[in-house]
Design an enzyme around this catalytic site. Structure first.
Site, PDB file in Angstrom:
ATOM      1  N   ASP A 164      -2.958  -6.610  13.027  1.00  0.00           N
ATOM      2  CA  ASP A 164      -3.857  -6.311  14.148  1.00  0.00           C
ATOM      3  C   ASP A 164      -4.757  -7.510  14.371  1.00  0.00           C
ATOM      4  OD1 ASP A 164      -3.371  -3.222  14.273  1.00  0.00           O
ATOM      5  OD2 ASP A 164      -3.790  -3.668  12.175  1.00  0.00           O
ATOM      6  N   ARG A 195       6.726  -5.898  12.827  1.00  0.00           N
ATOM      7  CA  ARG A 195       6.286  -5.480  11.489  1.00  0.00           C
ATOM      8  C   ARG A 195       7.398  -5.713  10.487  1.00  0.00           C
ATOM      9  NH1 ARG A 195       1.482  -2.281  11.247  1.00  0.00           N
ATOM     10  NH2 ARG A 195       0.845  -1.935  13.379  1.00  0.00           N
ATOM     11  N   ARG A 208       2.324  11.752  -8.019  1.00  0.00           N
ATOM     12  CA  ARG A 208       1.666  11.820  -6.694  1.00  0.00           C
ATOM     13  C   ARG A 208       2.478  11.111  -5.614  1.00  0.00           C
ATOM     14  NH1 ARG A 208      -4.444  12.582  -6.685  1.00  0.00           N
ATOM     15  NH2 ARG A 208      -4.837  13.432  -8.728  1.00  0.00           N
ATOM     16  N   ARG A 256       7.323   1.708   1.098  1.00  0.00           N
ATOM     17  CA  ARG A 256       7.585   0.277   1.253  1.00  0.00           C
ATOM     18  C   ARG A 256       8.010  -0.321  -0.092  1.00  0.00           C
ATOM     19  NH1 ARG A 256       4.225  -2.407   5.820  1.00  0.00           N
ATOM     20  NH2 ARG A 256       5.836  -1.304   6.970  1.00  0.00           N
ATOM     21  N   ARG A 269      -0.345  -8.229  -4.378  1.00  0.00           N
ATOM     22  CA  ARG A 269      -0.424  -7.274  -3.282  1.00  0.00           C
ATOM     23  C   ARG A 269       0.281  -7.867  -2.070  1.00  0.00           C
ATOM     24  NH1 ARG A 269      -2.432  -3.990   0.486  1.00  0.00           N
ATOM     25  NH2 ARG A 269      -3.797  -4.890   2.054  1.00  0.00           N
ATOM     26  N   SER A 316      -1.040  -5.630   4.808  1.00  0.00           N
ATOM     27  CA  SER A 316      -1.364  -6.046   6.165  1.00  0.00           C
ATOM     28  C   SER A 316      -2.875  -6.186   6.274  1.00  0.00           C
ATOM     29  CB  SER A 316      -0.850  -5.027   7.185  1.00  0.00           C
ATOM     30  OG  SER A 316      -1.491  -3.791   6.969  1.00  0.00           O
ATOM     31  N   GLY A 352       0.825  -1.210   0.000  1.00  0.00           N
ATOM     32  CA  GLY A 352       0.000   0.000   0.000  1.00  0.00           C
ATOM     33  C   GLY A 352       0.858   1.258   0.000  1.00  0.00           C
TER      34      GLY A 352
END
Ligand code: HPA
Length: 237
Positions: free
Chosen positions: A205, A218, A44, A25, A88, A91, A21
């Site tokens: 989470d 993480r 962007r 990363r 993809r 998380s 996302g």
């Protein structure tokens, strides 16, 4: 030719693109894991990179958060840059009690509260599924690296902050493993183009117990997931 949201030249992207996302990363994946990485787009600040992994051309690009964002980038990559498969790497929040943080989920399908796939299917249920060859490659890559992965259905929500308190319990009862915000749209975009897509999502989470990952966790789990995605990608030309 550049597209409205990607300023790259033809041939700048490899046939396989890893999509986290967060664009930073994508940068980290390229710097840490690719050979000969170069940046190919920055519109962007949605950074994209191309290099090689174990000799195979590979790209990484941010998807942004949510259905509309990944739908835009995946559509342009498939339609204008010769991309054949998108993985993809993200998380998710687990909604089943037996899925602790750090669990790697490989999503064989994705339900959604977004309307995009319902529109694709003329108002009917869509059945958004992962590409089988990619799914098999990822499962085999995880097994080869002795990384435990759980294969199952996840739920792509337009809400990070859902207005209904009992939404996660209802989704859990419907059998979804976890919630995230992009997979179902990515699958729809790929399927309608006869292209391939897969989502790998690490549980960051635990939404039933409230457990959340530390910064170090993480990083460690991200490393595992990226390795699985890259080793799966390297089995394709
Ligand atoms: N909801 C949606 N997406 C997520 C979550 C969540 O709780 N955690 C990580 N990605």
């Amino acid at each position: 030719m550049a597209t409205p949201h990607i300023a790259a030249a033809p041939g700048d992207f490899a046939k396989t693109v890893l999509m986290p996302g967060d664009p930073l990363r994508a940068k980290m994946i390229a710097e840490r894991y690719f050979d000969d990485a170069r940046q190919v787009t920055d519109v962007r600040n949605m950074l994209g990179f191309t290099g090689t992994y174990k000799g195979t051309p590979i790209s990484a690009m941010g998807s942004g958060m949510g259905v509309p964002s990944i739908q835009i980038y995946a559509s342009e990559l498939f339609d204008s840059y010769g991309v054949e498969r998108i993985m993809r790497v993200g998380s998710c929040g687990a909604i089943q009690p037996d899925l602790p943080i750090r669990t790697l989920i490989i999503a064989n399908g994705a339900g959604t509260d977004s309307n995009v796939n319902r529109v694709r299917a003329s108002g009917h249920d869509y059945g958004a599924t992962a590409d089988f060859a990619l799914l098999r490659a990822a499962v085999e890559a995880a097994e080869a690296a002795s990384i435990k992965a759980v294969v199952g259905r996840i739920f792509t929500s337009d809400y990070f902050y859902h207005p209904n308190d009992d939404e996660n319990e209802k989704l859990a009862r419907a059998g979804f493993l976890a919630v995230e915000m992009e997979a179902a749209a990515l699958y729809g975009v790929a399927i309608e183009r006869k292209k391939a897509a897969l989502t790998l999502a690490t549980v960051s989470d635990q939404l039933i117990t409230g457990e959340a990952m530390t910064v170090q966790e993480r990083q460690d789990t991200l490393d595992q997931m990226i390795r699985v995605a890259l080793d799966a990608a390297a089995t394709f030309e």
